[in-house]
Structure formats: C-alpha cells, structure tokens
Design a protein around this motif. Structure first.
Motif: not given
Length: 408
Positions: A150, A154-155, A157, A196-197
C-alpha cells in the motif's frame, strides 16, 4: 592489539610476487603484484588449513577487518566453519534474489505477456519498471505484506490515481504467478480493496446522435488516405468490435460465403485485459461488411491480415492507424474514438432500433449470463444477431443517405 597499523597498511607496496603482512590471530593482508590488497583469515578447521576472504582494502579498513576476524573466531570457538557459513550466505542470497518481486515479475512478464497487444505490453512494462520494481523489486515476493504494498501504491497514487490502480492490478498478477509457482503463500492486493482513491472512469468518446453519426459516415466515405485504413474504419463501425480485434482480423478466420467472422479465444485474450469474456467469439457479417471485405481481399487476401501494417504485411494495422485517420477527418479524441463505436452501437441499437439488450451484449462480447448464472454460449442467438447486424448496417446506410441528401 595487532601488529599492523593503518599507516603501515596504507604504505605497503607490491612486490614481484604475492607478499603478506600479518596482524596476528590469523589476520593477514595479502598484497598482489598488481597493487591490490585483500584481507584474509588463515585458520585450521577439521584438521585442514583454510583461508577466509574478509574483503578488499580500502573498502575494508584495518579496524573493520579486525571486527570481521573476531566474528569468524567466535564461530570457530562454537565449532562452526566460518567459510561454510559464508558459502551458505551466498547461496541464500542467490535464492532470495531469484525469489524477489522483480525476479518473479520479470519471469511472469516473459511467460504471460507475449500474447497481449503491443500497447498493453508497453504499458505494463512501464508500470513494472518505473513504479513497482524501484519500490518493491528487492523484497522477497513471499514477504511483501499489504502495508508495504500500500505504501508503494500510495506514492504512485500521489501522481496518478488511475496508474495506481493499474499498478495494483499488475502487482496482483505477479503475486498470483508467485503463488502458482510456489514462491508466495498469498496475494496481498486482495487485502487492499477500497484502500486507494476511486479511479476516474474515462469513457471512450462516442457519437450517439443519429444525424452526427451520418456525417461521420460521409466523412469516412470521403477519406483519401490509405484504403486499408478506410475499410478498417468502416468495418469497425459495421461490427462494433474492439478496435484491436478489427485491426488484427485474419483472413483465415473470415468466411465471406457464410458471412461470419470467427474470432478465436487467443485473439480475444489479447484485447480483454480484465472483466471481459475471453472465449471464442462469432461475429455475423452484414451484406455491406461482406462486400467491403471481398473488395479488400483483392488487395490483401494473399497475406495473413485483412488490415496489414503499412510498414510490412507481417504485422497488423497499428493502433494509431484508425485514430490518426479520425483526427485527419476533423474528429478530436473528445468527439469520437475507434472504441467509441461500441457505445454508439450499444445506445442506438437499444434506443432507436429497439433491439433486445442481451443480443447487443452478446455482439459486444460481454459476459452475458442466463437467469441461473451460467454464461451463454458464444453461438447463442446467432440467427437473431445476424438479423441485428444486417439491421444495423441498413440503419447506417439510411443515416448516411439522409445526411447526404439521398446518396449512399
């Protein structure tokens, strides 16, 4: 304290033959004729004389060499051969490297991406090389936990939500391959649902206004570029299959006498990245489509592909072929795309021609199921779909004629 000093080690000069300086307790500095200096530990184990390499000077200072010596002597005191420990560590390191995320990812890519489209392979390789390997590549694939994955996603994202979702999907394929080959116990992507978004849903631009569609058909009729590209655009509209399938149409799969295009499962797999029906697909051809293909066959029928690449017949028409032609005709990517024909047909067949939705979904090669949850056979409703495809072709002719003032 040993006999050597840092200054003495630095000042040591090579001779014609290998020379050695002793620091005591078996620690030696070997000086080679070429000027290289290497630390060695000379000891006996099991009644045999052995030598353990401790490193190269200047990478390993005198102090560090003495520390490594002490560790080796502790092993000896416990009855353990330090040279054997070193060999085991090297072997383990090689094993871990072979089971790293990057190693497994590269193996998966080489085995499973060959049959995919060029654009999909390039996109997947870019995600692996740019986003996943730099962050996860060195980790043993079996030890990557959801929080670690994750953090990496996220990086990505932060730069692009859509690419982060693609990276998650690609990582999941690597993990599932690792499970299948016995190198990982589970797929951590399955624990990241909703983490995630939400990705931005991007629909392919499509014309659904009948009069505007008629104008597009007239524009294609007037296209003065490659004849192969022109026919590809028309067949794309008449069959509303995925552009990748149309571009890669092979003559051996087309029966012009029967008016049927039989797409094998392998071809379906290349264009269905996720969520689609990957079984063999039958596409009934209208009389208009058959007439276009018969004429095209006079030009390209001796080759493999109905729509060969302009740079050589061994490859199909490039992904950019029809896209560039639409731009030439004045249609931007926000107005109409080759893939947009699917939405165009889906909308107008339903709203204008009142065709049963399940017939349309079959023709789109979507995974359609019966009330009991069983996927329909690809040959179901073939007669009904044949009639639908002829009605669709006639409808397009009527739109073209209406906009053109009666011409067709």
């Amino acid at each position: 304290m040993g006999k050597l000093t840092a200054k003495a080690v630095e000042a040591a000069r090579p001779k014609d033959k290998l020379s050695k300086l002793s620091d005591g307790k078996g620690l030696q500095l070997w000086i080679y004729p070429d000027g290289a200096k290497r630390w060695r530990f000379s000891y006996r184990f099991g009644g045999k004389q052995r030598t353990l390499a401790l490193g190269v000077y200047n990478e390993i200072s005198l102090a560090k060499a003495r520390g490594a010596l002490d560790e080796a002597r502790v092993m000896l005191a416990k009855g353990v051969d330090p040279a054997q420990v070193r060999a085991t560590q090297k072997a383990t390191g090689v094993l871990l490297a072979a089971e790293s995320f990057e190693a497994v990812g590269r193996e998966w890519f080489s085995r499973h991406m060959e049959e995919m489209s060029d654009s999909y392979r390039v996109r997947t390789r870019r995600i692996l090389e740019k986003d996943l390997y730099p962050q996860l590549g060195r980790y043993p694939v079996a030890e990557i936990e959801p929080p670690v994955l994750l953090a990496a996603l996220r990086k990505i994202e932060a730069r692009s939500v859509d690419i982060a979702h693609r990276a998650k999907q690609t990582a999941g394929q690597v993990f599932r391959y690792a499970i299948a080959t016995g190198r990982a116990p589970r797929d951590p992507t399955r624990d990241l649902t909703g983490a995630l978004k939400s990705k931005h849903k991007k629909h392919h631009a499509a014309i659904t206004d009948p009069s505007e569609l008629g104008k597009l058909l007239l524009a294609i009729d007037g296209y003065t570029g490659s004849y192969v590209v022109k026919v590809a655009m028309l067949i794309n509209g008449l069959t509303f299959q995925r552009p990748g399938l149309v571009r890669a149409m092979e003559w051996e799969h087309v029966d012009l006498d029967e008016g049927v295009w039989s797409v094998p499962a392998e071809a379906m797999q290349k264009t269905h990245k996720a969520g689609g029906d990957r079984r063999a697909h039958v596409v009934p051809l209208s009389t208009q489509a058959v007439a276009l293909l018969r004429e095209l066959h006079n030009l390209t029928g001796r080759g493999r592909y109905a729509f060969p690449n302009g740079r050589g017949p061994s490859r199909p028409l490039s992904e950019n072929g029809m896209r560039a032609a639409l731009r030439t005709l004045g249609y931007t990517n926000d107005q109409m795309t080759s893939h947009g024909w699917r939405a165009t047909a889906r909308t107008l067949l339903d709203e204008e021609l009142k065709i049963r939705v399940d017939y349309i979904e079959h023709q789109l090669a979507h995974a359609v199921k019966d009330p009991n949850g069983r996927a329909y056979n690809r040959t179901n409703f073939l007669q009904e779909r044949s009639e639908m495809m002829q009605n669709w072709a006639d409808y397009l002719d009527a739109l073209r004629a209406e906009v053109g003032g009666g011409s067709s």
